[in-house]
Structure formats: C-alpha cells, structure tokens
Design an enzyme around this catalytic site. Structure first.
Site, short mmCIF file in Angstrom:
data_model
loop_
_atom_site.label_atom_id
_atom_site.label_comp_id
_atom_site.label_asym_id
_atom_site.label_seq_id
_atom_site.Cartn_x
_atom_site.Cartn_y
_atom_site.Cartn_z
CB SER A 181 -0.97 0.00 1.19
OG SER A 181 -0.29 -0.12 2.41
CD GLU A 182 0.14 3.90 1.85
OE1 GLU A 182 -0.88 4.47 1.40
OE2 GLU A 182 0.08 2.93 2.63
CB THR A 183 7.44 1.95 -0.60
OG1 THR A 183 6.93 0.67 -0.96
CG2 THR A 183 8.94 1.83 -0.34
#
Length: 301
Positions: free
Chosen positions: A46-48
C-alpha cells in the site's frame, strides 16, 4: 544495474504476518523520483517509505511516501515502519535504550516522531496535525450503493469530512465486516469530488476493551482497502471525542483502535488525544512493528 537495500516491515502489530506491511528504503539519498516510483510499484504494497537527509534546517530526516501508483502527502503506518527500521539499525543516533524525539521533514510539513527503545521493545508515536472536520448531509443513495448497505445500517445522519477523507459511522460490526463495496463506483465518486478515501467505522468492536473498529478504502490511490491506516485516527479521535465516546483523564483521551480483521491482517493503533476543556489540542498515533524481510532490489540506473 543498481542495488537498493529494501525492507518490508509490518506496522501496528507485534506478530509476524499481521498488521500493515510497508516497504522501507533507509538510504534513498541517491534515488530519483522515477526510481522511487519503480521500487514502490515493484513492491506493490500500500505504501513504501523512502528516508532521505533533511533539506531544511531543524529537521532530523526526510521521508517521502509512494503507493504503487503515486506519491502521497502522509502515511502513518509507513512512517512507523521506517522508524522501526531506523531504530533496529541504530540510525540517527538511536544507539542506546532511551526515548528519542525527532522532527521529520515531509511534503505535509514537519512531523514529530517519538521513539521509545526498551529491551526487546520499540514503541513509536507519531504526531498528527489537527485538521478541520466538517459535517455533510445524510448519506445519499449513491453512497449507500457504493458501500452496499441500507440507510438503516448507518448510525449517523451526517457524514464527516476531513483532509480529503469521508468518515461514515456504521451501527454494527457485523455490517462493517461483511461490507463489499463497489470499488469502480467508489473510485468515480472520489475522483469527481476530489476526495482520497472513505473510512467506515463502528464502536462495536471485536475486543470490548477497544474503542473503535475501522476499514479504509482508497481505490484512486491504488489501494482498494488498506489493512491498518494510521493517518485516519487523528480525525477519527476528534470525531469520537465530539460524539462522547472518549473519557478525558488528566487532559488526555487514550484508546486503542482495531483494523485489518477482514483482510486477515489484524492491527492495533494506540491513540492519544490531548484535550483542553472541550477542544482537542493534539493527537498522537502509535504502535509497534515487525521487520518481515530485508534484501536488495535491482533497478535500472
């Protein structure tokens, strides 16, 4: 080819495989934006979070967050994951058991972060800005169709809006858990109103000692459903306080939120809302994390 060290860290949990996984790149100084986007897309989380040296005076480090499709302005769980990784590696002078205070440069401004290192334990708290919350009209038929619920299953006649997100309260946990939204219609709804996501929540919880259970949908950001979304609990804390669900003790409302059960990624978010009289004055979210994987990724120079 260039090798980049990458970690996958599950945030808001102390149990491997649960919580919300985030990619973390601790040495992103020499990466271009194109390369950051490519890494985030390849990890497909979903996020990095990409950690860089600060570019402004007074900041201790800088973080940029990318979904698989775009850069975003704030991500709670990837920030927690990044600081867990930094603390594990004794970075930014976190070499001993102590409490550390940081100022993090982001495109949303300076983000305060507290890291508490104890034997075999790392607790991280992230300060969020208190944003204006407005209430809209009764959920329209369009929203009921998007969520696949009836009007009678919605607890409030008003929806709340804050920082590009819609907050809708549901009466029963059973309804929230079994909800199957129409993501195509939802994406159109969000795009045409310049919104980024929808938070559905209920005060009927799995664990009776927990204050709220939530789900968060953001299909226009490449995330149909996020397992555990730290950033929504700033506005949600204020909403719950105004609804009378939180007790104030010595100027603070402290509670735990649960999310992720429906995805098999159970997570727990610690929330601390500072209050002066009837007005919220500050909010911190926090929790633990587990490093699941670390290695190297090859990218084109």
């Amino acid at each position: 080819m260039k090798k980049v060290k990458v970690k996958i860290v599950n945030a808001f949990t102390e149990t491997p495989l649960l919580g919300n996984p985030a990619g973390v790149v601790l040495d992103a100084e020499n990466l271009s934006e194109r390369e950051m986007k490519a890494i985030a897309s390849e990890l497909n989380l979903s996020e990095t979070a990409f950690v860089l040296p600060p570019s402004i005076k007074g900041a201790d480090c800088r973080i940029r967050w990318f979904t698989p499709t775009q850069e975003i302005s704030l991500c709670g769980h990837a920030t927690l994951a990044a600081f867990h990784a930094l603390a594990e590696e004794n970075r930014i002078n976190m070499s001993s058991l102590n409490t550390y205070y940081f100022k993090v440069e982001t495109i949303s401004g300076i983000l305060p972060v507290i890291v508490i290192k104890k034997p075999d334990d790392i607790l991280i708290k992230i300060g969020l800005s208190l944003k204006e919350i407005t209430s809209g009209g009764q959920p329209r038929v369009e929203m009921l169709r998007i969520l696949n619920v009836t009007r009678g299953e919605i607890a409030s006649t008003l929806s709340d809006f804050c920082d590009g997100n819609v907050f809708i309260r549901i009466k029963r946990y059973h309804t929230l858990f079994n909800m199957k939204p129409n993501f195509v219609t939802m994406a159109y709804y969000l795009e045409t109103r310049n919104l980024q996501g929808i938070c559905i929540y209920t005060t009927e919880t799995v664990d009776k000692m927990i204050a709220v259970h939530a789900r968060y949908f953001a299909p226009t950001q490449g995330i149909n459903e996020d397992p555990v979304t730290g950033s929504i609990y700033g506005p949600l804390a204020v909403i719950l306080f105004r609804l009378g669900y939180l007790n104030v003790i010595n100027g603070f409302c402290e509670f735990v939120a649960e999310q992720g059960e429906v995805l098999g990624k159970k997570g727990r978010v610690l929330v601390e809302l500072g209050v002066n009289g009837n007005e919220p004055t500050s909010v911190y979210i926090g929790g633990h994390a587990v490093t699941m994987m670390e290695g190297e990724m090859l990218i084109d120079k």
